[in-house]
Design a protein around this motif. Structure first.
Motif, PDB file in Angstrom:
ATOM      1  N   PHE A 199      35.843  47.560  49.544  1.00  0.00           N
ATOM      2  CA  PHE A 199      36.565  47.673  50.799  1.00  0.00           C
ATOM      3  C   PHE A 199      36.040  46.578  51.710  1.00  0.00           C
ATOM      4  O   PHE A 199      34.846  46.257  51.645  1.00  0.00           O
ATOM      5  N   PRO A 200      36.866  45.989  52.559  1.00  0.00           N
ATOM      6  CA  PRO A 200      36.359  44.964  53.484  1.00  0.00           C
ATOM      7  C   PRO A 200      35.237  45.540  54.355  1.00  0.00           C
ATOM      8  O   PRO A 200      35.395  46.608  54.957  1.00  0.00           O
ATOM      9  N   ALA A 201      34.108  44.853  54.401  1.00  0.00           N
ATOM     10  CA  ALA A 201      32.926  45.375  55.098  1.00  0.00           C
ATOM     11  C   ALA A 201      33.186  45.649  56.570  1.00  0.00           C
ATOM     12  O   ALA A 201      32.649  46.602  57.123  1.00  0.00           O
ATOM     13  N   TYR A 202      34.018  44.862  57.207  1.00  0.00           N
ATOM     14  CA  TYR A 202      34.244  45.063  58.637  1.00  0.00           C
ATOM     15  C   TYR A 202      35.078  46.314  58.932  1.00  0.00           C
ATOM     16  O   TYR A 202      35.152  46.759  60.072  1.00  0.00           O
ATOM     17  N   LYS A 203      35.682  46.929  57.909  1.00  0.00           N
ATOM     18  CA  LYS A 203      36.514  48.116  58.111  1.00  0.00           C
ATOM     19  C   LYS A 203      35.833  49.429  57.725  1.00  0.00           C
ATOM     20  O   LYS A 203      36.439  50.486  57.878  1.00  0.00           O
ATOM     21  N   ILE A 204      34.601  49.383  57.237  1.00  0.00           N
ATOM     22  CA  ILE A 204      34.009  50.616  56.695  1.00  0.00           C
ATOM     23  C   ILE A 204      33.804  51.698  57.739  1.00  0.00           C
ATOM     24  O   ILE A 204      33.803  52.871  57.417  1.00  0.00           O
ATOM     25  N   TRP A 205      33.643  51.331  58.990  1.00  0.00           N
ATOM     26  CA  TRP A 205      33.398  52.346  60.021  1.00  0.00           C
ATOM     27  C   TRP A 205      34.634  53.184  60.264  1.00  0.00           C
ATOM     28  O   TRP A 205      34.532  54.300  60.783  1.00  0.00           O
TER      29      TRP A 205
END
Length: 64
Positions: A53-59
């Motif tokens: 998953f794109p790291a900037y979207k994990i939150w």
């Protein structure tokens, strides 16, 4: 997954009390996959699904 991913650090794990047996762990990856994270979904402690998953979207995952 045939390709090996090297975990840099765990971004988050939880919830502390499983929701209907489900927990999630998100981990940042080292190069050459630094822009991605590996997401692991567990049910009753057993790995159910693992995906990139794109790291900037994990939150967004932890918010739901």
């Amino acid at each position: 997954m045939a390709e090996q991913y090297v975990v840099d650090e765990i971004a988050f794990e939880g919830p502390k009390e499983p929701d209907r047996g489900y927990t999630v762990r998100a981990s940042y990856l080292k190069e050459p996959h630094k822009g991605d994270a590996i997401i692991e979904i567990f049910k009753d402690g057993n790995l159910l699904r693992r995906f990139l998953f794109p790291a900037y979207k994990i939150w967004n995952i932890s918010a739901h």
